[in-house]
Structure formats: C-alpha cells, structure tokens
Design a protein around this motif. Structure first.
Motif, PDB file in Angstrom:
ATOM      1  N   UNK A  19      45.261  36.425  64.665  1.00  0.00           N
ATOM      2  CA  UNK A  19      44.869  35.761  63.420  1.00  0.00           C
ATOM      3  C   UNK A  19      43.826  36.587  62.669  1.00  0.00           C
ATOM      4  N   UNK A  20      42.867  37.157  63.396  1.00  0.00           N
ATOM      5  CA  UNK A  20      41.849  37.995  62.762  1.00  0.00           C
ATOM      6  C   UNK A  20      42.482  39.254  62.187  1.00  0.00           C
ATOM      7  N   UNK A  21      43.338  39.899  62.968  1.00  0.00           N
ATOM      8  CA  UNK A  21      43.981  41.124  62.481  1.00  0.00           C
ATOM      9  C   UNK A  21      44.874  40.852  61.270  1.00  0.00           C
ATOM     10  N   UNK A  22      45.566  39.730  61.272  1.00  0.00           N
ATOM     11  CA  UNK A  22      46.397  39.355  60.120  1.00  0.00           C
ATOM     12  C   UNK A  22      45.513  39.122  58.895  1.00  0.00           C
ATOM     13  N   UNK A  23      44.387  38.439  59.074  1.00  0.00           N
ATOM     14  CA  UNK A  23      43.474  38.189  57.954  1.00  0.00           C
ATOM     15  C   UNK A  23      42.925  39.498  57.395  1.00  0.00           C
ATOM     16  N   UNK A  24      42.546  40.420  58.277  1.00  0.00           N
ATOM     17  CA  UNK A  24      42.061  41.729  57.820  1.00  0.00           C
ATOM     18  C   UNK A  24      43.144  42.474  57.049  1.00  0.00           C
ATOM     19  N   UNK A  25      44.336  42.447  57.587  1.00  0.00           N
ATOM     20  CA  UNK A  25      45.454  43.132  56.919  1.00  0.00           C
ATOM     21  C   UNK A  25      45.728  42.512  55.556  1.00  0.00           C
ATOM     22  N   UNK A  30      45.752  42.791  49.791  1.00  0.00           N
ATOM     23  CA  UNK A  30      45.395  42.193  48.500  1.00  0.00           C
ATOM     24  C   UNK A  30      44.675  43.216  47.623  1.00  0.00           C
ATOM     25  N   UNK A  31      43.775  43.982  48.235  1.00  0.00           N
ATOM     26  CA  UNK A  31      43.042  45.006  47.507  1.00  0.00           C
ATOM     27  C   UNK A  31      43.991  46.094  47.022  1.00  0.00           C
ATOM     28  N   UNK A  32      44.894  46.509  47.880  1.00  0.00           N
ATOM     29  CA  UNK A  32      45.859  47.545  47.525  1.00  0.00           C
ATOM     30  C   UNK A  32      46.817  47.069  46.425  1.00  0.00           C
ATOM     31  N   UNK A  33      47.333  45.858  46.549  1.00  0.00           N
ATOM     32  CA  UNK A  33      48.257  45.299  45.550  1.00  0.00           C
ATOM     33  C   UNK A  33      47.559  45.176  44.203  1.00  0.00           C
ATOM     34  N   UNK A  34      46.310  44.713  44.209  1.00  0.00           N
ATOM     35  CA  UNK A  34      45.566  44.604  42.966  1.00  0.00           C
ATOM     36  C   UNK A  34      45.411  45.983  42.320  1.00  0.00           C
ATOM     37  N   UNK A  35      45.070  46.988  43.122  1.00  0.00           N
ATOM     38  CA  UNK A  35      44.899  48.346  42.593  1.00  0.00           C
ATOM     39  C   UNK A  35      46.184  48.854  41.959  1.00  0.00           C
ATOM     40  N   UNK A  36      47.319  48.599  42.602  1.00  0.00           N
ATOM     41  CA  UNK A  36      48.612  49.022  42.052  1.00  0.00           C
ATOM     42  C   UNK A  36      48.906  48.301  40.735  1.00  0.00           C
ATOM     43  N   UNK A  37      48.610  47.009  40.687  1.00  0.00           N
ATOM     44  CA  UNK A  37      48.834  46.218  39.468  1.00  0.00           C
ATOM     45  C   UNK A  37      47.959  46.744  38.330  1.00  0.00           C
ATOM     46  N   UNK A  38      46.712  47.040  38.645  1.00  0.00           N
ATOM     47  CA  UNK A  38      45.792  47.565  37.644  1.00  0.00           C
ATOM     48  C   UNK A  38      46.298  48.903  37.101  1.00  0.00           C
ATOM     49  N   UNK A  39      46.754  49.754  37.998  1.00  0.00           N
ATOM     50  CA  UNK A  39      47.284  51.058  37.581  1.00  0.00           C
ATOM     51  C   UNK A  39      48.470  50.900  36.644  1.00  0.00           C
ATOM     52  N   UNK A  40      49.345  49.929  36.947  1.00  0.00           N
ATOM     53  CA  UNK A  40      50.513  49.695  36.090  1.00  0.00           C
ATOM     54  C   UNK A  40      50.125  49.052  34.766  1.00  0.00           C
ATOM     55  N   UNK A  41      49.138  48.160  34.790  1.00  0.00           N
ATOM     56  CA  UNK A  41      48.736  47.427  33.593  1.00  0.00           C
ATOM     57  C   UNK A  41      47.977  48.296  32.602  1.00  0.00           C
ATOM     58  N   UNK A  42      46.929  48.982  33.066  1.00  0.00           N
ATOM     59  CA  UNK A  42      46.087  49.757  32.149  1.00  0.00           C
ATOM     60  C   UNK A  42      46.033  51.248  32.466  1.00  0.00           C
ATOM     61  N   UNK A  43      46.717  51.666  33.520  1.00  0.00           N
ATOM     62  CA  UNK A  43      46.766  53.088  33.845  1.00  0.00           C
ATOM     63  C   UNK A  43      45.512  53.630  34.508  1.00  0.00           C
ATOM     64  N   UNK A  44      44.689  52.745  35.043  1.00  0.00           N
ATOM     65  CA  UNK A  44      43.462  53.178  35.708  1.00  0.00           C
ATOM     66  C   UNK A  44      43.411  52.642  37.128  1.00  0.00           C
TER      67      UNK A  44
END
Length: 174
Positions: A19-25, A30-44
C-alpha cells in the motif's frame, strides 16, 4: 496455531508495504502526468514555469535571486533561463549601474504563457493540505519525513516544488 498468527502478520505487513509503495508510485506518476500535460498545454516544463512565475513576480530579478526563491541551484536556474530565453519567454538585461549584474525580465510571450498556464500541481496540493486539521498535517509530514529516511533520501537536496528531475546530494562543507 502460532505459525498461523505469524503468517497473518506477514500477510498484513506485506499488504501495508504494498500500500505504501503503491501510494508513492501514484505520487510520482501524478507529478509526471502533470508535467506531461503542462508540456503539451503551454510547451514548458514545471521547472521552466516556476522560473517564469518567479521572474514575473519582480521587475528586475537576478538569476541568483530566482535560484534562492525557488531553492534551486544557480546552475539549474541558468539552464532553465537559457531555455526560456531561446523560446522568447524572458530576456536578459545588463544593469546600467553595474554591468556585472544581469537581470531577467519577462517578455510579452512569457506573459501570454503565464496567462494560459494551469495551476501548478503543488498549488492545488497546498490549498488542500492547508485545509486539513493541524494534527493531520503533522501526521502526514512526519510520515513523509520518515518515508524519506527509509529511502535514504534525507540528505538529498530538494526544494518544496513538485517536479521530476535531477536530484543532487547536498554538498558537505570541507
């Protein structure tokens, strides 16, 4: 019968560890997905957007000040500003009084990108975290600090910014 109790304990421990390892993952994803979305949205990237926001908060700001404000190394900020400058989002300007000082300024393109950029993932986290009761914030903080220690990550230099990127060990004084 004693072996049955031990088996149950082992299963419970395995479940809680998973459960802890799943939460960490999930946090990392979530951080990685957000970064990818940001890159696609505004190119940064998230770090580039953070630097852009820091530059926007001051009229004339030095690289050192941005690095200090974001708890990042000056070398990292310099690399990020180089990329932002090549994209037309910021410009460097030498001080009239002291030619050794260089300021970073937002361009029109930088202002436009900031107006289009979504809230940072950490901004949403901070708003939600601050609404929690004090005891719950303390409990989460202690648990995460302990988790960092269990992962031998207490000596890693990290800013209070949710980004995926290079992590550098803290330098030790000579």
């Amino acid at each position: 019968m004693e072996w049955l109790s031990q088996r149950k304990m082992n299963l419970l421990m395995a479940d809680s560890t998973d459960a802890v390892l799943v939460a960490l993952r999930r946090i990392i994803r979530a951080t990685d997905i957000y970064s990818q979305k940001l890159r696609k949205t505004v190119g940064l990237t998230t770090p580039q957007l953070l630097v852009l926001r820091a530059v926007a908060q001051a009229d004339d700001v030095t690289l050192g000040r941005v690095a200090q404000d974001l708890s990042l190394s000056q070398a990292t900020v310099t690399t990020l500003v180089d990329r932002l400058e090549s994209g037309g989002f910021v410009t460097r300007v030498r001080s009239e009084e002291d030619r050794r000082r260089v300021f970073v300024r937002l361009t029109t393109g930088g202002r436009e990108v900031l107006s289009l950029a979504p809230d940072l993932l950490q901004d949403r986290f901070v708003r939600r975290f601050e609404r929690l009761a004090e005891w719950e914030r303390s409990m989460i903080t202690a648990a995460l600090q302990r988790t960092a220690a269990l992962m031998d990550a207490t000596e890693l230099d990290a800013s209070p910014v949710l980004i995926i990127g290079e992590v550098v060990p803290r330098s030790t004084p000579d």
